[in-house]
Design a protein around this motif. Structure first.
Motif, PDB file in Angstrom:
ATOM      1  N   UNK A   1       0.833  -1.214   0.000  1.00 48.60           N
ATOM      2  CA  UNK A   1       0.000   0.000   0.000  1.00 48.60           C
ATOM      3  C   UNK A   1       0.863   1.258   0.000  1.00 48.60           C
ATOM      4  N   UNK A   2       0.447   2.247  -0.760  1.00 48.21           N
ATOM      5  CA  UNK A   2       1.255   3.465  -0.894  1.00 48.21           C
ATOM      6  C   UNK A   2       0.366   4.697  -0.923  1.00 48.21           C
ATOM      7  N   UNK A   3       1.020   5.839  -0.862  1.00 50.77           N
ATOM      8  CA  UNK A   3       0.348   7.121  -1.103  1.00 50.77           C
ATOM      9  C   UNK A   3       1.007   7.733  -2.329  1.00 50.77           C
TER      10      UNK A   3
ATOM     11  N   UNK B   1      -4.159  -0.108   4.903  1.00 46.94           N
ATOM     12  CA  UNK B   1      -4.409  -1.538   5.082  1.00 46.94           C
ATOM     13  C   UNK B   1      -4.409  -2.214   3.726  1.00 46.94           C
ATOM     14  N   UNK B   2      -3.861  -3.402   3.661  1.00 49.46           N
ATOM     15  CA  UNK B   2      -3.956  -4.155   2.406  1.00 49.46           C
ATOM     16  C   UNK B   2      -4.690  -5.469   2.669  1.00 49.46           C
ATOM     17  N   UNK B   3      -5.697  -5.726   1.844  1.00 53.22           N
ATOM     18  CA  UNK B   3      -6.526  -6.935   1.972  1.00 53.22           C
ATOM     19  C   UNK B   3      -6.287  -7.852   0.785  1.00 53.22           C
TER      20      UNK B   3
ATOM     21  N   UNK C   1     -10.491  -9.972   0.626  1.00 51.45           N
ATOM     22  CA  UNK C   1     -11.314  -9.476   1.726  1.00 51.45           C
ATOM     23  C   UNK C   1     -10.714  -9.650   3.110  1.00 51.45           C
ATOM     24  N   UNK C   2      -9.528 -10.270   3.205  1.00 50.40           N
ATOM     25  CA  UNK C   2      -8.905 -10.438   4.526  1.00 50.40           C
ATOM     26  C   UNK C   2      -7.701  -9.544   4.675  1.00 50.40           C
ATOM     27  N   UNK C   3      -7.639  -8.868   5.812  1.00 49.58           N
ATOM     28  CA  UNK C   3      -6.506  -7.964   6.031  1.00 49.58           C
ATOM     29  C   UNK C   3      -5.208  -8.761   6.164  1.00 49.58           C
ATOM     30  N   UNK C   4      -4.190  -8.393   5.400  1.00 46.06           N
ATOM     31  CA  UNK C   4      -2.908  -9.115   5.500  1.00 46.06           C
ATOM     32  C   UNK C   4      -1.767  -8.235   5.999  1.00 46.06           C
ATOM     33  N   UNK C   5      -1.919  -6.931   5.910  1.00 46.14           N
ATOM     34  CA  UNK C   5      -0.876  -6.045   6.434  1.00 46.14           C
ATOM     35  C   UNK C   5      -1.491  -4.682   6.701  1.00 46.14           C
ATOM     36  N   UNK C   6      -0.980  -4.013   7.728  1.00 45.72           N
ATOM     37  CA  UNK C   6      -1.483  -2.663   7.984  1.00 45.72           C
ATOM     38  C   UNK C   6      -0.391  -1.794   8.590  1.00 45.72           C
ATOM     39  N   UNK C   7      -0.498  -0.510   8.350  1.00 43.27           N
ATOM     40  CA  UNK C   7       0.461   0.454   8.881  1.00 43.27           C
ATOM     41  C   UNK C   7      -0.195   1.821   8.880  1.00 43.27           C
ATOM     42  N   UNK C   8       0.634   2.840   9.019  1.00 49.13           N
ATOM     43  CA  UNK C   8       0.128   4.209   9.014  1.00 49.13           C
ATOM     44  C   UNK C   8       1.015   5.043   8.107  1.00 49.13           C
ATOM     45  N   UNK C   9       0.427   6.094   7.554  1.00 47.25           N
ATOM     46  CA  UNK C   9       1.234   6.990   6.703  1.00 47.25           C
ATOM     47  C   UNK C   9       2.345   7.660   7.516  1.00 47.25           C
ATOM     48  N   UNK C  10       2.154   7.678   8.831  1.00 43.88           N
ATOM     49  CA  UNK C  10       3.185   8.191   9.750  1.00 43.88           C
ATOM     50  C   UNK C  10       4.473   7.363   9.649  1.00 43.88           C
TER      51      UNK C  10
ATOM     52  N   UNK D   1       5.182  -4.177   4.977  1.00 46.28           N
ATOM     53  CA  UNK D   1       5.898  -5.160   4.156  1.00 46.28           C
ATOM     54  C   UNK D   1       5.026  -5.484   2.935  1.00 46.28           C
ATOM     55  N   UNK D   2       5.672  -5.948   1.868  1.00 48.44           N
ATOM     56  CA  UNK D   2       4.927  -6.296   0.651  1.00 48.44           C
ATOM     57  C   UNK D   2       4.373  -7.716   0.761  1.00 48.44           C
ATOM     58  N   UNK D   3       3.258  -7.952   0.057  1.00 52.24           N
ATOM     59  CA  UNK D   3       2.551  -9.227   0.117  1.00 52.24           C
ATOM     60  C   UNK D   3       2.742  -9.983  -1.200  1.00 52.24           C
ATOM     61  N   UNK D   4       3.156 -11.244  -1.128  1.00 53.33           N
ATOM     62  CA  UNK D   4       3.387 -12.031  -2.353  1.00 53.33           C
ATOM     63  C   UNK D   4       2.054 -12.325  -3.043  1.00 53.33           C
ATOM     64  N   UNK D   5       2.029 -12.246  -4.366  1.00 51.04           N
ATOM     65  CA  UNK D   5       0.792 -12.459  -5.120  1.00 51.04           C
ATOM     66  C   UNK D   5       0.674 -13.894  -5.623  1.00 51.04           C
ATOM     67  N   UNK D   6      -0.550 -14.387  -5.682  1.00 53.03           N
ATOM     68  CA  UNK D   6      -0.862 -15.714  -6.209  1.00 53.03           C
ATOM     69  C   UNK D   6      -2.083 -15.561  -7.118  1.00 53.03           C
ATOM     70  N   UNK D   7      -2.378 -16.604  -7.945  1.00 56.58           N
ATOM     71  CA  UNK D   7      -3.523 -16.470  -8.858  1.00 56.58           C
ATOM     72  C   UNK D   7      -4.861 -16.310  -8.124  1.00 56.58           C
ATOM     73  N   UNK D   8      -5.800 -15.715  -8.820  1.00 55.41           N
ATOM     74  CA  UNK D   8      -7.176 -15.565  -8.324  1.00 55.41           C
ATOM     75  C   UNK D   8      -7.290 -14.828  -7.001  1.00 55.41           C
TER      76      UNK D   8
END
Ligand code: OOG
Ligand code: MG
Length: 254
Positions: free
Chosen positions: A101-103, A176-178, A181-190, A227-234
């Motif tokens: 997630x970015x700004x 937050x990155x989902x 539909x499930x949250x996998x990582x979260x942080x703050x712009x701070x 942290x970045x989340x690894x991508x998988x199909x579907x």
């Protein structure tokens, strides 16, 4: 030699194949690594892609820890990397992509060299929540600082949510990155250099060292808060940035 390395990295990206870390055989200086980055982006520009902005990297502790690298880096964004909000990406075009997630900032005036936070803020035309898709061209997503700089800081794609014009407060927004539909990582712009505007100040400074400047209309990604989340199909990946809204994309194939 730098041209040869640049072509090799460009080919690796274009063909979605990984290569050995350069630093296993030959550690480039940071200056040479940025030169390789420029030459490899020139290959893309020669094929008709357009430079649309820059991305900052390792601007949060979470990212530095995940990758074991602790210096701010920057890379270039081209129009071909743009992924439409709500669109789908074909995983066979990537080696081992991840999302974060970015700004994003869109500039209304240029910024060059040493600038204050106030000057940076007044150059911002709009801000948006965004997702960066990164993909290292190195085996196992492992690299040294100069390796990752040469590889355009793993840039490969970006999704931008709705632009918000004017002075949105972006100092402490939850990010937050989902996945499906499930949250996998979260942080703050701070977590982004204490305030994402500091990333824009750094962008102006660092990019000037390579003789370039940030221009009106360009997009700057401030760097991931998590942290970045690894991508998988579907998968459906969505980033939710407080006050700025959400953006998403889905994955297919591989
Ligand atoms: C390098 C790119 C870092 C960020 O937001 O910190 C980056 C990588 O992690 O492969 O884009
Ligand atoms: Mg990033």
């Amino acid at each position: 030699m730098l041209h040869e390395i640049a072509r090799k990295l460009d080919q690796a990206a274009a063909s979605a194949t990984s290569i050995e870390q350069l630093s296993n055989t030959n550690e480039l200086s940071l200056e040479d690594a940025y030169q390789v980055q420029k030459l490899s982006i020139d290959e893309r520009l020669n094929r008709g892609e357009k430079l649309v902005g820059y991305k900052m990297g390792f601007t949060s502790k979470a990212k530095m820890l995940q990758m074991g690298v602790d210096d701010i880096i920057w890379g270039r964004l081209t129009d071909a990397m743009f992924i439409e909000d709500g669109g789908a990406i074909d995983l066979s075009k990537y080696v081992h992509p991840r999302a974060e997630p970015e700004i994003a900032f869109k500039l209304k005036s240029s910024l060059s060299g040493i600038v204050t936070k106030e000057q940076a803020l007044s150059a911002v035309g709009a801000v948006a929540g965004a997702i960066e898709v990164i993909d290292s061209r190195y085996q196992n997503f492992k690299f040294s600082l100069s390796d990752v700089i040469a590889d355009n800081c793993s840039s490969t794609g970006f999704v931008i949510g709705d632009w918000h014009e004017g002075g949105s407060d972006i100092s402490d927004l939850s990010m937050v990155i989902d996945v499906n539909g499930e949250e996998v990582a979260s942080g703050s712009s701070l977590d982004i250099l204490d305030h994402p505007i500091n990333s824009l100040v750094e962008a102006a400074r660092c990019i000037a060292l390579s003789g370039e400047e940030l221009k009106a209309g360009q997009i700057i990604l401030a760097g991931a808060a998590t942290a970045a989340v690894a991508l998988a199909p579907n998968q459906r990946i969505s980033a939710n940035i407080e006050n700025l809204g959400s953006c998403s994309f889905s994955t297919m194939n591989k």
